[in-house]
Design an enzyme around this catalytic site. Structure first.
Site, PDB file in Angstrom:
ATOM      1  N   GLU A  99      -0.200   5.035   1.051  1.00  0.00           N
ATOM      2  CA  GLU A  99      -0.425   5.949   2.178  1.00  0.00           C
ATOM      3  C   GLU A  99      -0.450   5.172   3.490  1.00  0.00           C
ATOM      4  O   GLU A  99      -1.143   4.175   3.629  1.00  0.00           O
ATOM      5  CB  GLU A  99      -1.723   6.714   1.981  1.00  0.00           C
ATOM      6  CG  GLU A  99      -1.680   7.661   0.795  1.00  0.00           C
ATOM      7  CD  GLU A  99      -2.984   8.410   0.603  1.00  0.00           C
ATOM      8  OE1 GLU A  99      -3.286   9.292   1.416  1.00  0.00           O
ATOM      9  OE2 GLU A  99      -3.694   8.103  -0.374  1.00  0.00           O
ATOM     10  N   ASP A 159       0.863  -1.167   0.000  1.00  0.00           N
ATOM     11  CA  ASP A 159       0.000   0.000   0.000  1.00  0.00           C
ATOM     12  C   ASP A 159       0.910   1.231   0.000  1.00  0.00           C
ATOM     13  O   ASP A 159       2.112   1.142   0.281  1.00  0.00           O
ATOM     14  CB  ASP A 159      -0.887  -0.028   1.251  1.00  0.00           C
ATOM     15  CG  ASP A 159      -1.806   1.165   1.358  1.00  0.00           C
ATOM     16  OD1 ASP A 159      -2.298   1.629   0.314  1.00  0.00           O
ATOM     17  OD2 ASP A 159      -2.022   1.639   2.489  1.00  0.00           O
TER      18      ASP A 159
END
Length: 198
Positions: free
Chosen positions: A9, A7
């Site tokens: 953020e 991922d």
């Protein structure tokens, strides 16, 4: 061969919406996928707030330009790419991500796009593919890759639970309580050890 899917953020960069909320002092924009598992519902909520306050894309991009990757992220990404293929699977947007991808030396990013009006108003979200994180992992596995995945939020669960091996990275306590069997890494050193199978 192994592929690492991360991922963006909360794993490599700060939360963009939180940074924009702090800049504008609009507390409602601090809501993230850590709080709202339904991504489309979250984005509808965000776009309504932007519209209410008259915020447009250039204002968000200005905040993003001032942001840096999380401390240690640049070195971690560089070290990881020496030994593994890295794909970032994110629910962010190309219009948001470019400045931070440049600072990370342009790892491969799969994400969404925005539909922007001439005056810079964000009209709608153009989701590339529903549940794209999980489906990307499945397609890599069909190509005979072993997938190692790391994320921090509810919208990462499809990716994590489908991967051959997975870990949370600095997740909220609420999600670790719900998924106690998923490993947790709190530093890039721990995350790199996970990738190396240690």
């Amino acid at each position: 061969m192994q592929v690492v899917c991360l991922d963006l953020e909360g794993v490599l960069i700060p939360e963009i919406w939180v940074a924009f909320a702090e800049k504008t002092q609009v507390e409602e924009l601090k809501r993230t996928t850590r709080d709202e598992p339904d991504y489309q519902k979250l984005m509808d909520y965000r776009l309504n707030i932007l519209d209410k306050h008259g915020f447009k894309l250039p204002e968000i991009q200005e905040v993003i330009e001032s942001m840096d990757p999380l401390p240690g992220a640049i070195d971690f990404v560089s070290k990881l790419r020496e030994s593994h293929e890295l794909i970032i699977l994110s629910d962010t947007f190309r219009e948001f991500a470019f400045p931070l991808m440049r600072k990370l030396n342009f790892p491969t990013l799969f994400c969404h796009e925005l539909q922007i009006a001439d005056e810079g108003k964000i009209e709608k979200v153009k989701i590339r593919l529903e549940d794209h994180k999980r489906k990307s992992v499945q397609y890599f596995q069909k190509l005979n890759f072993e997938v190692l995945a790391a994320g921090d939020s509810y919208n990462d669960l499809g990716m994590l639970l489908t991967a051959n091996q997975c870990t949370f990275f600095n997740p909220p306590v609420s999600i670790t309580n719900e998924y106690p069997d998923i490993r947790v890494c709190k530093t890039y050193e721990e995350l790199h050890s996970f990738v190396l199978g240690k």
